[in-house]
Enzyme design. Sequence first.
Site, PDB file in Angstrom:
ATOM      1  N   HIS A  82       0.899  -1.162   0.000  1.00 34.31           N
ATOM      2  CA  HIS A  82       0.000   0.000   0.000  1.00 34.31           C
ATOM      3  C   HIS A  82       0.928   1.200   0.000  1.00 34.31           C
ATOM      4  O   HIS A  82       1.905   1.231   0.758  1.00 34.31           O
ATOM      5  CB  HIS A  82      -0.890   0.038   1.245  1.00 34.31           C
ATOM      6  CG  HIS A  82      -1.583   1.358   1.421  1.00 34.31           C
ATOM      7  ND1 HIS A  82      -2.676   1.719   0.660  1.00 34.31           N
ATOM      8  CD2 HIS A  82      -1.314   2.402   2.230  1.00 34.31           C
ATOM      9  CE1 HIS A  82      -3.044   2.950   1.012  1.00 34.31           C
ATOM     10  NE2 HIS A  82      -2.240   3.383   1.961  1.00 34.31           N
TER      11      HIS A  82
ATOM     12  N   CYS B 102      -4.317   2.083  -4.799  1.00 34.06           N
ATOM     13  CA  CYS B 102      -3.498   3.106  -4.138  1.00 34.06           C
ATOM     14  C   CYS B 102      -2.189   3.346  -4.878  1.00 34.06           C
ATOM     15  O   CYS B 102      -1.712   4.483  -4.967  1.00 34.06           O
ATOM     16  CB  CYS B 102      -3.210   2.699  -2.691  1.00 34.06           C
ATOM     17  SG  CYS B 102      -2.384   1.092  -2.544  1.00 34.06           S
TER      18      CYS B 102
END
Length: 167
Positions: A38, A108
């Site tokens: 992430h 993301c």
Amino acid sequence: MADGSSYNVKLYVYDLSKGLARQLSPMMLGKTVEGIWHTSIVAYEEEFFFGGGGITSCRPGCTILGMPDSTVNLGNTEVPQDLFQEYLSSLRESTYRPEKYHLFEHNCNTFSSEAAQFLTGKKIPSYITDLPSEVLATPFGQALRPLLDSVSITPSENGSLNGYGLR
């Protein structure tokens, strides 16, 4: 830019597996995957990220994920903060609305790479952006795809899970 201000831009990298990907991937995928990444962009003393809640921001290191596992210095930008905010507003209304989030194709890391390119002219490291296609190329990745397609990740700043897990 008239005032010549320059702002540092960083990429915060989090391993959502907390080390499990490195341990289990050789057995499950037949190859080593260092982490399940992430990422977020840190600029103007704010952390910007994209997840199931759309584009959001908080103070650096204040998501439920805490401090990043690693930080990549992407260089400096001369883009004024108000121009970056306008850019984010246009992305929020178009390509980065909450319902456009997809774990593999539009996540993301896609956002971080696009924002990094806008601010610095550079994309984020390919070991992060290439990971979904590498995992999906394995038999295990193909078998898990239906489940993984239903996952939405949204770290919030108030400590709630806010969309972690299945949607």
